[in-house]
Scaffold this active site. Structure first.
Site, short mmCIF file in Angstrom:
data_model
loop_
_atom_site.label_atom_id
_atom_site.label_comp_id
_atom_site.label_asym_id
_atom_site.label_seq_id
_atom_site.Cartn_x
_atom_site.Cartn_y
_atom_site.Cartn_z
N GLY A 86 17.82 17.63 31.79
CA GLY A 86 18.21 16.55 30.50
C GLY A 86 19.94 15.88 31.17
CG ASN A 124 21.75 11.61 18.51
OD1 ASN A 124 22.62 12.08 17.96
ND2 ASN A 124 22.64 10.19 19.33
CB ALA A 157 28.70 11.79 27.66
CE LYS A 190 25.88 12.11 15.81
NZ LYS A 190 25.74 12.94 17.62
N GLY A 246 21.68 14.13 31.93
CA GLY A 246 22.43 12.35 31.50
C GLY A 246 23.75 12.57 31.51
CG ASN A 285 23.68 5.71 18.06
OD1 ASN A 285 24.75 5.59 17.34
ND2 ASN A 285 22.97 6.66 18.31
CG ASN A 330 23.26 9.86 15.67
OD1 ASN A 330 23.08 10.56 15.71
ND2 ASN A 330 24.26 9.32 16.82
CB SER A 337 24.07 7.96 23.29
OG SER A 337 23.59 7.60 22.05
N GLY A 361 24.79 16.21 28.63
CA GLY A 361 24.07 16.90 29.56
C GLY A 361 24.47 16.88 30.81
#
Ligand code: NDP
Ligand code: KPL
Length: 317
Positions: free
Chosen positions: A7, A105, A131, A187, A9, A195, A191, A260, A12
């Site tokens: 993965g 996540n 990222a 964490k 992306g 998110n 998110n 993300s 990664g």
């Protein structure tokens, strides 16, 4: 170390790049044809803060892996809903000694990984690095971050320490923690707030943090996570976690990052990981008899937005 990033992306690719720079033998594995083609043709482009680097790095599709590619470590970095299929596809490179580190996540990924890997080889973690993909073959990141990780079962602490040291040698600021389930919940609170809320409001974390209801929204959602976690014998420190979430607003660290989930839904019109974050808390809340109205509402609103964006896409095409 011989490392595969399963993965590759946005995050990664970033991890793959720095681990390669630190001297590891890294292979990227990803299913997005344009991304794989761009890396093969032009190399992987990585923008870290203001500097852009290009590196030649082996890359392949999941179904292209072969038995003779034994890996010491596989870092899984798919989206939550792609994890099962990825592990199924890369079974040939998971050997008796291969360790799997999961940095996705969301909550509960070990249930999927255990279908493919003995528990002694599973390491769970999470990361505050950020990222985003500029386009196929190009990832960009800014600010600093960290990684926390632990072995899933007792007895493999020294292996977890070795993995943390390997990541830290690549500048990834990784620490062994003796309570990864607490850390994953902590964490997930980031998110579970940033998110969904930034995606619905279409803003970055700094902009969200400036809104009047921000503190009340974050505190209420973190309290729902804490009420559910208590039923799993995890006692979250709500005040500390709210302040950890609010640290994300800082424009000098990661405040300008669009989470993300925003990138998935608003930028790329893809489905989101909401069912593995707030949706997971809603399901656990139902199981334990704990009301989770904000998580339920946020999950439903994100699903509405997914449907609307996908319907619009269908009309446009
Ligand atoms: N990005 C971030 O800042 C952070 C992300 N995370 C977590 O890390 C994990 C990986 O996230 P992230 O790196 O953001 O994932 P990305 O969305 O960048 O990549 C994940 C996969 O999605 C597919 N993909 C991505 N973009 C496209 C596109 N435009 N078109 C087609 N396919 C695409 C690729 O696989 P395929 O083609 O096989 O579908 C890729 O392997 C997630 O669990 C995320 O929540 C954690 C902390 C921060
Ligand atoms: C950067 C951060 C912490 C924001 O929620 C993240 O995990 C993401 O973008 O998914």
């Amino acid at each position: 170390m011989k490392i595969a990033i399963a993965g590759a992306g946005a995050l990664g690719s970033r991890f793959g790049f720095v681990l390669q720079q630190a001297g590891n033998d890294v292979t990227l594995i990803d299913g997005w044809p344009a991304h794989v083609a761009a890396i093969k043709e032009h190399g992987l482009k990585v923008t870290l803060d203001k500097d852009t680097y290009t590196t030649q790095i082996p890359v392949m599709f999941p179904k292209e892996v072969t038995q003779n590619m034994a890996m010491d470590l596989i870092i899984v970095f798919t989206k939550s809903m792609q994890l099962d299929q990825m592990l199924q596809d890369i079974k040939p490179i998971i050997k008796d000694h291969t360790k799997i580190l999961c940095l996705l996540n969301g909550i509960g990924h070990e249930d999927i990984i255990e279908k493919y890997v003995p528990k002694k080889n599973i390491f769970l973690g999470n990361t505050m690095w950020t990222a985003s993909l500029v386009g196929p073959g190009h990832t960009q990141s800014f600010g600093s971050g960290s990684v926390s990780l632990q072995n899933l079962v007792a007895g493999n602490e020294s292996d977890a320490e070795i993995l943390a040291a390997c990541l830290s040698e690549a500048g990834l600021n990784a620490q062994y923690t003796d309570n990864i389930h607490y850390s994953i919940y902590r964490k997930a609170c980031v998110n579970g707030t940033m998110n969904g809320l930034c995606t619905l409001l279409e803003v970055n974390m700094t902009t969200f943090g400036k809104t009047t209801p921000a503190h009340q929204l974050v505190t209420t959602i973190v309290n729902e996570f804490a009420a559910v976690a208590r039923h799993e014998n995890i006692e979250l420190d709500v005040a500390e976690i709210v302040s950890h979430v609010e640290n994300c607003y800082d424009p000098n660290t990661i405040g300008h990052h669009y989470p993300s989930m925003y990138q998935d839904l608003i930028k790329n019109h893809r489905t989101t990981e909401i069912d593995y974050i707030n949706g997971a808390i809603s399901r656990k809340g139902q199981k334990y008899g704990v009301p989770t109205p904000y998580c339920d509402f946020l999950t439903a609103l994100i699903h509405c937005k997914e449907d609307i964006i996908q319907d619009n896409e269908a009309v446009t095409n």
